[in-house]
Scaffold this motif. Sequence first.
Motif, short mmCIF file in Angstrom:
data_model
loop_
_atom_site.label_atom_id
_atom_site.label_comp_id
_atom_site.label_asym_id
_atom_site.label_seq_id
_atom_site.Cartn_x
_atom_site.Cartn_y
_atom_site.Cartn_z
N LEU A 323 -39.45 -5.97 9.29
CA LEU A 323 -39.54 -5.60 10.71
C LEU A 323 -39.08 -4.44 11.18
O LEU A 323 -39.84 -3.80 12.09
CB LEU A 323 -38.86 -6.84 11.48
CG LEU A 323 -39.02 -6.75 12.68
CD1 LEU A 323 -40.42 -7.00 13.59
CD2 LEU A 323 -38.10 -7.88 13.36
N VAL A 324 -37.73 -4.07 10.74
CA VAL A 324 -37.26 -2.80 11.46
C VAL A 324 -38.15 -1.43 10.83
O VAL A 324 -38.34 -0.53 11.50
CB VAL A 324 -35.83 -2.70 10.84
CG1 VAL A 324 -34.98 -1.05 11.17
CG2 VAL A 324 -34.72 -3.79 11.46
N ALA A 325 -38.52 -1.64 9.41
CA ALA A 325 -39.16 -0.41 8.83
C ALA A 325 -40.41 -0.36 9.65
O ALA A 325 -41.05 0.76 9.86
CB ALA A 325 -39.46 -0.78 7.49
N HIS A 326 -41.21 -1.54 9.96
CA HIS A 326 -42.44 -1.56 10.65
C HIS A 326 -42.40 -0.66 12.00
O HIS A 326 -43.27 -0.09 12.31
CB HIS A 326 -42.81 -3.11 10.91
CG HIS A 326 -44.20 -2.87 11.47
ND1 HIS A 326 -45.40 -3.04 10.89
CD2 HIS A 326 -44.67 -3.41 12.78
CE1 HIS A 326 -46.12 -2.98 12.01
NE2 HIS A 326 -45.91 -3.38 13.14
N THR A 327 -41.23 -1.01 12.78
CA THR A 327 -41.27 -0.57 14.08
C THR A 327 -40.51 0.89 13.95
O THR A 327 -40.45 1.52 15.03
CB THR A 327 -40.29 -1.37 14.90
OG1 THR A 327 -38.84 -1.37 14.28
CG2 THR A 327 -40.82 -2.66 15.18
N GLY A 328 -40.25 1.38 12.93
CA GLY A 328 -39.72 2.94 12.68
C GLY A 328 -38.32 2.69 13.22
O GLY A 328 -37.70 3.81 13.79
N ARG A 329 -37.45 1.61 13.08
CA ARG A 329 -36.10 1.44 13.29
C ARG A 329 -35.79 1.50 14.99
O ARG A 329 -34.75 1.78 15.32
CB ARG A 329 -35.26 2.55 12.62
CG ARG A 329 -35.18 2.35 11.12
CD ARG A 329 -34.22 2.94 10.37
NE ARG A 329 -34.33 2.99 8.95
CZ ARG A 329 -34.00 2.15 8.22
NH1 ARG A 329 -33.07 1.07 8.99
NH2 ARG A 329 -34.00 2.03 6.69
N ARG A 330 -36.95 0.96 15.51
CA ARG A 330 -36.53 0.93 17.06
C ARG A 330 -37.28 -0.20 17.52
O ARG A 330 -38.30 -0.39 17.32
CB ARG A 330 -37.48 2.12 17.62
CG ARG A 330 -37.10 2.20 19.30
CD ARG A 330 -37.85 3.25 19.96
NE ARG A 330 -39.47 3.38 19.46
CZ ARG A 330 -40.42 2.69 20.29
NH1 ARG A 330 -39.75 1.79 21.34
NH2 ARG A 330 -41.53 2.70 20.07
N LEU A 331 -36.57 -1.11 17.89
CA LEU A 331 -36.82 -2.60 18.58
C LEU A 331 -36.83 -2.55 19.93
O LEU A 331 -35.86 -2.00 20.82
CB LEU A 331 -35.83 -3.68 18.12
CG LEU A 331 -35.90 -3.80 16.58
CD1 LEU A 331 -35.14 -4.96 16.36
CD2 LEU A 331 -37.35 -4.42 16.21
#
Length: 377
Positions: A323-331
Amino acid sequence: MPRQGKRVVALLLGLAITVAAAVQYRSGGGFITVAWLTVGPLLASLVLPVRFTAVLAGWAALLGGGLLVHQPGRPGALASHLGVLVLLAGFAVANAALRTAAQRRLGQVRAVARVAQSAVLREVPATITAGRLASRYVSAAAEARVGGDILEVAAVGERPRWLIGDTRGKGLPAVRLASVAMTSFRDACAQPGLSLPEIARAVDRSVTSAAGEEDFVTAIFAELDPRGWLELITCGHPPSLRLTADGGLQALSPASYATPLGLHPDIRPSTFSVGTGDRLVFYTDGLLEARDRAGRYFRLEDCLDTLRRPDLQAAADELLDRLVAHTGRRLDDDVALLLLEATSAAAQPAGELSATPVSAGATVPGHDALAAAGLGG
């Protein structure tokens, strides 16, 4: 920074100050270049303790004073430049002292916040009756451990219960409403003889009393019967998923969706069968609505290999990493995740059970669930 690292930085800055003074002495630099020796102490004041900064400032002032003494010029000019050198060195020491004091106060505030957050978000047990659990909670706020999402497990008695949900909004008001819902759920579960619908109604009353005019909480209440039954009450929340032992993925969609807590939900339980080896996935919409830079949503159905990992804790960690990799480490939103693996269920033939299959190319019906409850996004 580790203590050894601070010493290395201080040594390097001291060496740089000495080299700069030696070069200046050999080249016969003017008054203005002497003040540059205080750059080292000023840099040290940003990362090093007061005592290291003071030593570097004193060393820079001593070297600079020696250089100024050897400079030709009027005594008044020499005294003026020496004053500037001492002033900058003193400013570096004062800045280090102020920064250290601010960090100490911030550390105390963070310690109090961690205690308060731990009281709100209790640790989820790794095992319950007839199941194993793995939970993860990530706040969108970098300095916070808990946000507006809800994750609470009551492992009292033979039928464990849990609540996962999401409060409307962000920030402290959302945290406050989430704490009200979790505290009410704990209190209701501690009362003997209450059914899951009665617990949900008790939580709804507490949320309604504490919520503002436009506040609400989406939630799923769950109760696991060791004989192989799962009772769910879905209040405006995305449906949970069931990964069967043979690899099939199904959305545990209720016959009808109730409105969120605080909006007078028509609470009706739904029952599903759970077999030994089945895995249940409960989550908040921060997971469903996470996007990459191209605007594509995170897809749980693309993570079946992760959800099938033998180690349940490793599966939760890897899912969160993806999930974090999908968002580019920005939630942009808080994420609560709960994985459950049934370990001793003996499911009976289904009565009023229903589950919606999720095909490989389909989308988990989280957004449709919110729309069905009359909530956009």
